[in-house]
Structures are given as C-alpha cells and as structure tokens.
Scaffold this active site. Structure first.
Site, mmCIF file in Angstrom:
data_model
loop_
_atom_site.group_PDB
_atom_site.id
_atom_site.type_symbol
_atom_site.label_atom_id
_atom_site.label_comp_id
_atom_site.label_asym_id
_atom_site.label_seq_id
_atom_site.Cartn_x
_atom_site.Cartn_y
_atom_site.Cartn_z
ATOM 1 N N GLY A 1 0.797 -1.229 0.000
ATOM 2 C CA GLY A 1 0.000 0.000 0.000
ATOM 3 C C GLY A 1 0.826 1.274 0.000
ATOM 4 N N HIS B 1 22.030 7.057 31.930
ATOM 5 C CA HIS B 1 22.833 8.242 31.622
ATOM 6 C C HIS B 1 24.069 7.839 30.827
ATOM 7 C CE1 HIS B 1 24.646 12.167 32.111
ATOM 8 N NE2 HIS B 1 25.782 11.568 32.473
ATOM 9 N N CYS C 1 1.826 3.158 2.462
ATOM 10 C CA CYS C 1 2.872 3.212 3.484
ATOM 11 C C CYS C 1 4.186 2.644 2.965
ATOM 12 C CB CYS C 1 2.403 2.447 4.714
ATOM 13 S SG CYS C 1 3.672 2.153 5.926
HETATM 14 C C1 LIG Z 1 4.552 10.583 1.745
HETATM 15 C C2 LIG Z 1 3.832 9.906 2.881
HETATM 16 C C3 LIG Z 1 4.511 9.606 4.032
HETATM 17 C C4 LIG Z 1 3.852 8.979 5.086
HETATM 18 N N1 LIG Z 1 4.560 8.701 6.214
HETATM 19 C C5 LIG Z 1 3.933 8.100 7.255
HETATM 20 C C6 LIG Z 1 4.648 7.769 8.428
HETATM 21 O O1 LIG Z 1 5.846 8.014 8.535
HETATM 22 N N2 LIG Z 1 3.992 7.155 9.423
HETATM 23 C C7 LIG Z 1 2.652 6.863 9.348
HETATM 24 O O2 LIG Z 1 2.094 6.308 10.300
HETATM 25 N N3 LIG Z 1 1.945 7.158 8.244
HETATM 26 C C8 LIG Z 1 2.553 7.765 7.198
HETATM 27 N N4 LIG Z 1 1.849 8.038 6.055
HETATM 28 C C9 LIG Z 1 0.421 7.662 6.015
HETATM 29 C C10 LIG Z 1 0.254 6.167 5.735
HETATM 30 O O3 LIG Z 1 0.954 5.828 4.557
HETATM 31 C C11 LIG Z 1 -1.215 5.803 5.597
HETATM 32 O O4 LIG Z 1 -1.920 6.268 6.735
HETATM 33 C C12 LIG Z 1 -1.396 4.300 5.476
HETATM 34 O O5 LIG Z 1 -0.719 3.795 4.345
HETATM 35 C C13 LIG Z 1 -2.879 3.935 5.378
HETATM 36 O O6 LIG Z 1 -3.001 2.554 5.298
HETATM 37 P P1 LIG Z 1 -4.255 1.849 4.608
HETATM 38 O O7 LIG Z 1 -4.023 0.388 4.774
HETATM 39 O O8 LIG Z 1 -5.507 2.433 5.131
HETATM 40 O O9 LIG Z 1 -4.203 2.263 3.069
HETATM 41 P P2 LIG Z 1 -3.071 2.276 1.957
HETATM 42 O O10 LIG Z 1 -1.724 2.129 2.537
HETATM 43 O O11 LIG Z 1 -3.351 3.468 1.109
HETATM 44 O O12 LIG Z 1 -3.359 0.943 1.127
HETATM 45 C C14 LIG Z 1 -4.535 0.747 0.434
HETATM 46 C C15 LIG Z 1 -4.311 -0.323 -0.618
HETATM 47 O O13 LIG Z 1 -5.556 -0.688 -1.202
HETATM 48 C C16 LIG Z 1 -5.387 -0.911 -2.586
HETATM 49 N N5 LIG Z 1 -6.708 -0.778 -3.222
HETATM 50 C C17 LIG Z 1 -7.497 0.339 -3.263
HETATM 51 N N6 LIG Z 1 -8.651 0.067 -3.900
HETATM 52 C C18 LIG Z 1 -8.584 -1.235 -4.270
HETATM 53 C C19 LIG Z 1 -9.493 -2.100 -4.933
HETATM 54 N N7 LIG Z 1 -10.705 -1.685 -5.309
HETATM 55 N N8 LIG Z 1 -9.101 -3.379 -5.166
HETATM 56 C C20 LIG Z 1 -7.883 -3.830 -4.757
HETATM 57 N N9 LIG Z 1 -7.000 -3.052 -4.102
HETATM 58 C C21 LIG Z 1 -7.350 -1.782 -3.837
HETATM 59 C C22 LIG Z 1 -4.393 0.162 -2.989
HETATM 60 O O14 LIG Z 1 -3.761 -0.166 -4.204
HETATM 61 C C23 LIG Z 1 -3.445 0.145 -1.781
HETATM 62 O O15 LIG Z 1 -2.382 -0.761 -1.991
HETATM 63 C C24 LIG Z 1 2.479 8.647 4.977
HETATM 64 C C25 LIG Z 1 1.788 8.935 3.798
HETATM 65 C C26 LIG Z 1 2.456 9.555 2.755
HETATM 66 C C27 LIG Z 1 1.699 9.853 1.501
#
Ligand SMILES: Cc1cc2nc3c(=O)[nH]c(=O)nc-3n(C[C@H](O)[C@H](O)[C@H](O)COP(=O)(O)OP(=O)(O)OC[C@H]3O[C@@H](n4cnc5c(N)ncnc54)[C@H](O)[C@@H]3O)c2cc1C
Length: 461
Positions: free
Chosen positions: A42, A440, A44
């Site tokens: 994803g 420390h 992250c």
């Molecule tokens: C530049 C950047 C830096 C970040 N740094 C941090 C950090 O240091 N620490 C932190 O805690 N958070 C950080 N974040 C935030 C973090 O990346 C997100 O909060 C986290 O990835 C959310 O996880 P998720 O599982 O909800 O979704 P995502 O990681 O967005 O994953 C969702 C997945 O679902 C898939 N998907 C979507 N729709 C479909 C579908 N219909 N069918 C099949 N697959 C699908 C997508 O392709 C994706 O792979 C950062 C974000 C960015 C943009």
C-alpha cells in the site's frame, strides 16, 4: 466452477489490510487479501512511510558529512549520487515487500491480484471472479488530493507519489502545505541542497502539534535556510519552460516566486468510489466510510479500517484498526481504540513527536493543567550528538498528577515518544516518570527532567 469460500476477504494490502490478513491467518481464518497494485504494502510501504524515511536517512548522512569537521573528521570530495540514493530507497521498499509476502505464506493468507468490488455483504468481485466471504474488510486507503486551482501534472507540479521518482535533486522547490508530508520532503531536499520555500495557510508549520513545539520547529527550520511563509496561500501556479511561477499571498500582500518544481502536499482523498459500496448499507459521508468503535460499517459483516475511515490517517492506526476488526469478528474480548493515545511523528530535522493532549486541548477539555519542559541544550547526550535544538514538554493535570500529553521536538523524538505512549496507556503520573531511573547519558533523560520540571525540581536546568 464453484465460487471460492472465505471466512474473510480484505480489499487492500496497505498497513491496514495486510496486518488484518496476518492476524486473521494467526487466528486460523481462511483469509484472502485482494490488491490491485503489482506489489503488496500500500501507500505506506510503496509511496509513503518507508521510502520517505529511507530518503530522510540519506539526507541525514549527507548532512552529517557536511558538518563532519565539527567532529574532527575531514571527508575529502564527498559526492551525492542521487541515482544510487533512489536505488537504495527502492531496495529498502522491495525487502519489506518480500517480508510481507513471506508473512502471508507463513500465516496462510492468500494474496489475490486484481481490482475488487463489493457485490453484496458476502460477495466480492475481482475482475469478474466472485469470492464468497463471511466477512469483508474495506482497506482501500487514500491517494494524493489536488487543490482545486492547482493540479499536479507530474512534471513541474508534483505530488508525494511523483517526488519519490525524481531522477535529480531540483535546484529549487516550493512546497505547498506544512503537515508531516510537506515538512519531511522539505527537510530531505533542503539538506540535499535544494532551495526550499514552504507555504502554510496556518500560522505555524506542523500546525496540529502543541503550539510551543510548532513554534520551535518553525524557528529551527527557518534557521536551516528554508524560506517559510505562514498565514499564507498559493493563489496560482503558472507552468513555464524551465519552472513554475507561483503567486503567494501573505497577510494581504502578494508576491511571485519562481521555482523549478512545486510540490503539492495539501492532503489526501480516501478511496471509496468504484468499489460497489453504493449497493450496500455502508455509509460514506464526506468521502469517508462511517464505522462504529469496533470498525463495523452499516452493512452487517463489512468492516472498514485505515485511511478510508475518519480517524488519524497513519499507518499504525490502520494496523491497530485491522487487528481490532479481525479480533472483533472472531468474537474475542476486545476494547475500542483510544485515539488520544496515538503517537504522531514527523521525521524531519529536527524530529517532532507527540502523544496525548496538547496544552490547548487539555484546557479545552476542562483539565486543570500543569506543564513542564526540558531543553536538549541541557542534555549531555544531545551535546554529544551535536543536536541540541528543541525540548520535551509534559502536559499533566493537577488533581491526580496524571500525564495527559508528551510533546517532543528534537533529536530522535520519534523513538523517544514511546515512553509517552506507555505513560498514557499505563495512566502514569508525572511523578512516576520523574522517579523512573533513566540511563545516563541518554536523550531519554530529557523526558525524566521534563517530568521533574512539572513538579518543580528538574536537576539540570
Ligand atoms: C509521503 C507519505 C509519508 C507517510 N509517512 C507516514 C509515516 O511516517 N507514518 C505513518 O504512520 N503514516 C505515514 N503516512 C500515512 C500512511 O501511509 C497511511 O496512513 C497508510 O498507508 C494507510 O493505510 P491503509 O491500509 O488504510 O491504506 P493504503 O496504505 O493506502 O493501502 C490501500 C491499498 O488498497 C489498494 N486498493 C485500493 N482500492 C482497491 C481495490 N478496489 N481493489 C484492490 N485493491 C485496492 C491500494 O492499491 C493500496 O495498496 C504517509 C503517507 C504519505 C503519503
């Protein structure tokens, strides 16, 4: 051919979906994770937390080389090979992708490639193939969102996905938005030599942090040579041959800034469209899936987690929500998450990390608040590291001396904050932190001394 039967189908393999998949596998569930991207992990892993922190590490090493003379070390002819920097970053990402694939195999989590759509509460369609499931978890995550008047073109106006693919270090860059993402990229490229300007509509950088922390961070960032415009808006960006002309308005005054690139880091949009949700009782409000404290949507059997629900958009929150959803559907004795206990980390130079209530929020909630601070200038380990900017701040309440919030700007803040997380989870008093013997010389002594300062007897200041 008969439809395939699962206990659980998860849509999305980000830190929400893949962690939920592994937990379901551990609990003996027949589970599949559907992912449309070629790789699991994803935002992250592929476009967020991991690649940015890999680049920040490079920036840190480069910066240390620049100031190595302070440590009595002369480094001859140091060169930055940006292509190699990018290759290393990709290597770190790929190693972690392999790690998830291994954990899927180990826990018997089936990975299904394709685009998933919910057909009904027990059916998911993946590119025409129907999967039957007792439960479904929606974990589709989020994507970068353009400002209405400034659209990313991927060349001159870029977002957080595009910037990770740059081939060269830009000479100059305007960053729109000073949340964690904007500030981290500003911190990476400023240290690589880019002339960085950052524009934020709020009065301070990292505006969600405790005001004193944001002030200190803004001060140090400016001192490092980043041009900071706060209380400011970017009115327009005009793309030309060699760069972008941006018109910025600050306190009623307009000025034009020319940069090679513009990074739009103004927020993200939850992915909830085209997933078949309109055919279900899953409620989507202002683009976000509505859930109860156990991550259940309005449709029985369908849960939602991570960036698509209106909780902090952070990887560790997505993972915790994934575990909660799986354990709840399995009938385990679970508690809702306490979102006041979620750490917030920004891996800039200096780092910023916090957990719990800011001083302002604690007062708004009616607490009789007392605070304590300790500056890293008075901490021996910070002097050893040559990183003395910043401080630790404790927010506690007077009646029971309970710790309400811990806020850090300074070296290794993102590692140190775990002590604050444990303090909140264990309902620690400030005195118990002050009486805990800290090794420390360590940076963690700054937490002990900030706690002592709440009680009025910090030793080293
Ligand atoms: C530049 C950047 C830096 C970040 N740094 C941090 C950090 O240091 N620490 C932190 O805690 N958070 C950080 N974040 C935030 C973090 O990346 C997100 O909060 C986290 O990835 C959310 O996880 P998720 O599982 O909800 O979704 P995502 O990681 O967005 O994953 C969702 C997945 O679902 C898939 N998907 C979507 N729709 C479909 C579908 N219909 N069918 C099949 N697959 C699908 C997508 O392709 C994706 O792979 C950062 C974000 C960015 C943009």
């Amino acid at each position: 051919m008969a439809d395939q039967q699962y206990d659980l189908v998860i849509i999305g393999s980000g830190p929400g979906g893949y962690v939920a998949g592994i937990r379901a596998g551990q609990l003996g569930m027949n589970v599949a994770v559907v992912e449309k991207d070629p790789q699991v992990g994803g935002t992250c892993l592929l476009r967020g937390c991991i690649p940015t922190k890999a680049l920040l590490e490079n920036a840190d090493i480069w910066h240390k080389i620049q100031k190595s003379k302070e440590f009595g070390i002369t480094v001859g002819d140091a060169k930055l090979d940006f292509a190699a920097v990018q290759t290393r970053k990709q290597g770190v990402v790929n190693a972690n992708v392999k790690g998830i694939e291994f954990l899927f195999r180990k826990n018997k989590v089936e990975r299904i490639a394709g685009f998933a759509k919910v057909v009904d509460r027990n059916t998911v369609d993946v590119d025409g193939k129907q999967l039957k499931a007792k439960n479904i978890i929606l974990a589709m995550g989020s994507v970068p969102k353009d400002l209405p008047h400034i659209k990313a073109d991927g060349k001159r106006i870029i977002n957080s996905d595009h910037i990770l693919e740059l081939k060269d270090v830009p000479k100059s860059m305007l960053v729109i938005g000073a949340g964690a993402v904007g500030c981290e990229f500003a911190s990476i490229f400023a240290r690589f030599g880019t002339k960085v300007t950052i524009v934020e509509v709020m009065p301070l950088l990292l505006p969600i942090e405790d005001e004193e922390i944001s002030k200190e961070f803004t001060r140090v960032f400016k001192k490092q040579g980043v041009d900071v415009f706060t209380d400011a808006k970017v009115l327009s960006c005009e793309v030309g041959e060699n760069g972008v002309k941006s018109v910025i308005e600050t306190k009623g005054k307009q000025q034009t800034i020319e940069t090679e690139l513009v990074l739009s880091a103004t927020g993200r949009r939850a992915v909830t469209e085209n997933c078949g949700l309109e055919k279900t009782k899953v409620k989507v409000e202002r683009g976000m899936v509505q859930v109860d404290p156990f991550m259940r949507t309005g449709e029985p059997g369908i849960y939602a987690i991570g960036d698509i629900v209106p909780t902090p958009a952070l990887a560790h929150v997505a993972s915790a929500e994934g575990i909660l959803a799986v354990e709840h559907m399995k009938g385990l004795d679970v508690r809702p998450l306490n979102y006041d206990h979620v750490p917030n980390c920004t891996y800039t130079d200096p780092e910023v990390a916090s957990v719990g209530l800011t001083e302002k929020k604690a007062k708004e909630r009616g607490y009789d608040v007392k605070t304590g601070k300790f500056a890293f200038t008075a901490n021996a380990k910070a002097k050893i590291l040559g990183e003395t900017a910043g401080f630790v701040k404790f927010v506690s309440e007077k009646k029971y001396d309970e710790v309400l919030g811990v806020h850090i700007v300074g070296p290794r803040a993102t590692e140190l904050i775990v002590e604050g997380c444990a303090a909140l989870e264990l309902e620690a008093t400030t005195e118990s932190i002050a009486r805990t013997i800290h090794a420390h010389p360590t940076l963690s002594e700054a937490l002990m001394e900030a706690a002592e300062d709440v009680l009025g007897h910090s030793i080293h200041q």
